[in-house]
Design an enzyme around this catalytic site. Structure first.
Site, short mmCIF file in Angstrom:
data_model
loop_
_atom_site.label_atom_id
_atom_site.label_comp_id
_atom_site.label_asym_id
_atom_site.label_seq_id
_atom_site.Cartn_x
_atom_site.Cartn_y
_atom_site.Cartn_z
N GLY A 1 1.55 4.33 -0.52
CA GLY A 1 0.48 5.31 -0.68
C GLY A 1 0.66 6.19 -1.90
N ARG A 41 -5.23 0.66 9.99
CA ARG A 41 -6.29 1.65 9.87
C ARG A 41 -7.11 1.66 11.14
NH1 ARG A 41 -10.23 -0.09 6.34
NH2 ARG A 41 -8.80 -1.76 5.75
N ASP A 101 2.44 -7.16 -6.07
CA ASP A 101 1.94 -5.84 -5.65
C ASP A 101 0.46 -5.91 -5.23
OD1 ASP A 101 2.53 -3.24 -5.03
OD2 ASP A 101 2.41 -2.46 -7.06
N HIS A 118 8.48 2.21 -0.86
CA HIS A 118 8.18 2.49 -2.26
C HIS A 118 9.01 3.70 -2.64
CE1 HIS A 118 4.81 -0.09 -1.34
NE2 HIS A 118 4.43 -0.08 -2.61
N GLU A 154 8.33 5.89 -8.12
CA GLU A 154 7.35 5.15 -8.93
C GLU A 154 6.95 5.90 -10.19
OE1 GLU A 154 4.10 3.00 -6.73
OE2 GLU A 154 5.00 4.06 -5.06
N SER A 189 0.51 -4.45 5.26
CA SER A 189 -0.75 -3.73 5.35
C SER A 189 -0.59 -2.46 6.18
CB SER A 189 -1.85 -4.61 5.97
OG SER A 189 -3.11 -4.05 5.71
P1 IMP Z 1 -3.30 -2.04 2.64
O1 IMP Z 1 -2.02 -1.40 3.11
O2 IMP Z 1 -3.46 -3.45 3.09
O3 IMP Z 1 -4.48 -1.21 2.99
O4 IMP Z 1 -3.19 -2.14 1.04
C1 IMP Z 1 -3.64 -1.15 0.15
C2 IMP Z 1 -2.79 0.10 0.19
O5 IMP Z 1 -1.47 -0.18 -0.29
C3 IMP Z 1 -3.28 1.22 -0.74
O6 IMP Z 1 -4.20 2.07 -0.14
C4 IMP Z 1 -2.02 1.98 -1.08
O7 IMP Z 1 -1.77 2.95 -0.11
C5 IMP Z 1 -0.93 0.94 -0.95
N1 IMP Z 1 -0.41 0.51 -2.25
C6 IMP Z 1 -0.71 -0.60 -2.93
N2 IMP Z 1 0.02 -0.68 -4.06
C7 IMP Z 1 0.80 0.41 -4.08
C8 IMP Z 1 1.80 0.89 -4.99
O8 IMP Z 1 2.15 0.30 -6.01
N3 IMP Z 1 2.36 2.10 -4.66
C9 IMP Z 1 2.07 2.78 -3.54
N4 IMP Z 1 1.17 2.33 -2.65
C10 IMP Z 1 0.54 1.17 -2.92
ZN ZN Z 2 3.29 -1.61 -3.72
#
Ligand code: IMP
Ligand code: ZN
Length: 355
Positions: free
Chosen positions: A201, A136, A308, A228, A231, A133
């Site tokens: 991101g 934030r 993912d 990442h 992509e 995660s």
């Molecule tokens: P968090 O980090 O728990 O807030 O999960 C959601 C965030 O993961 C999103 O805002 C993206 O920045 C990132 N994210 C999720 N899947 C992908 C991906 O396949 N590529 C790049 N970033 C991703």
């Molecule tokens: Zn991802």
């Protein structure tokens, strides 16, 4: 929706399997190494969180409430992606709903249970989950508090079951990225279950060169490093070279590596986190026939099968393994022996817990 609560490619692959094949996949110990917390919240839990949020609406402006309603509607109906950018627009509404310690804890708990609690037949989706995660800062939490809330939930499970990876976002300033890695090291040094860092991101945002110091700091501190990478086909070669120069232990997606980069990756033995449904739904890969997993399988290179973002993609870890097993064109048609080996590779690519 299928009877397994999933939809799309993974559901179709699963539906084509015999009960005996599904039983084999269910009982196989699997590691989930690439799951984003805010992309993996069960829909019912997100709907609850949105209900709470909208009930308390007096304190919010109407535009925010409308964005939440629209976002939840879209997710509830099943998002149809035209391209990868449709994906990143889903998160602002989700973030509105996980911005307090209480709502974030509830989301994290639900994600952990979804993967780790035994289902009716006694086997969990995953034997091990490395949840990730992006910390934030919100009016109710600092980045450090955000991480502590998640770690409190992660640590309700055993060390052999769950750990946390801290993601940096490509849009972050160097200062914020540095704060994220400092938090990772501080928490790990305090005995908390942080095992690595990630860069994720919007694929077109930011400049990955800005993250060099952070990757080096994390590596020197003994944290696992994943990123990442490549992509989309437009990813510049320099970006790929830059990210590989940080010597990551694992790579997320790695869909569009050129031949030289592939060689480098094979020599470095970095594990590739493969997210089949994610790639098919975001249309970065046309079909399984041309998926880069085939290259890595052919070379017996370490891979980990991952989901993912279960929330928008409506897949599951079992469904991703069904994509390995189903006969073409629904799946790759791998044998039980080959699938056992793939699952084993995933388990071997876990980041170690260091003290
Ligand atoms: P968090 O980090 O728990 O807030 O999960 C959601 C965030 O993961 C999103 O805002 C993206 O920045 C990132 N994210 C999720 N899947 C992908 C991906 O396949 N590529 C790049 N970033 C991703
Ligand atoms: Zn991802």
């Amino acid at each position: 929706m299928s009877s397994h609560g999933i939809a799309g490619f993974a559901a179709a692959a699963l539906a084509s399997l015999t009960p005996k094949q599904i039983e084999f996949l269910r009982s196989l110990p699997k590691a989930e190494l690439h799951a984003h917390l805010n992309g993996s919240i069960p829909l019912s839990v997100l709907q609850d969180l949105s209900g709470d949020y909208l009930r308390d609406q007096q304190s919010h402006d109407d535009a925010n409430a409308e964005a939440v309603r629209a976002g939840i509607d879209r997710l509830s109906q099943g998002v149809v992606f035209t391209e990868i950018h449709d994906f990143f627009g889903l998160f602002p509404a989700i973030y509105t709903l996980t911005s307090t310690p209480q709502s974030l804890a509830k989301a994290a708990r639900a994600v952990l249970h979804q993967f780790l609690s035994p289902s009716d037949d006694g086997s969990p989706e995953a034997a091990y989950l490395e949840l990730r995660s992006t910390p934030r800062e919100t009016p109710a939490m600092s980045r450090l508090q955000y991480l502590e809330v998640i770690l409190d939930e992660v640590e309700n499970f055993g060390e052999e079951q769950a750990a946390l990876i801290i993601s940096m976002d490509r849009r972050m300033t160097p200062e914020v990225a540095s704060e994220c890695v400092d938090c990772a090291i501080k928490l790990r040094d305090a005995g908390r279950r942080v095992v690595g860092v990630d860069l994720c991101g919007d694929v077109k945002a930011g400049n990955v060169a800005n993250f060099e110091a952070q990757f080096r700091k994390a590596k020197t501190a003994g944290l696992g490093v994943t990123t990442h990478i490549a992509e989309i086909p437009e990813t510049p070669a320099e970006e790929i070279q830059q990210l590989l120069s940080y010597e990551p232990d694992r790579l997320g997606h790695a869909t569009f590596l050129d031949e030289t980069s592939k060689e480098l990756v094979r020599n470095s033995n970095s594990c590739i986190e493969i997210c089949l449904s994610s790639n098919l739904l975001c249309k970065t890969v046309d079909n399984l026939d041309v998926h880069h997993i085939r290259y890595y399988l052919r070379h017996n290179h370490p891979i980990a099968i991952c989901t993912d973002d279960i929330l928008p993609f409506r897949n599951s870890l079992l469904g991703e393994y069904a994509l390995l097993m189903a006969a073409p064109p629904l799946g790759l048609g791998l044998s039980e022996e080959e699938i056992r080996r793939v699952a084993q590779m995933g388990l071997e690519c876990r980041f170690p817990v260091k003290r």
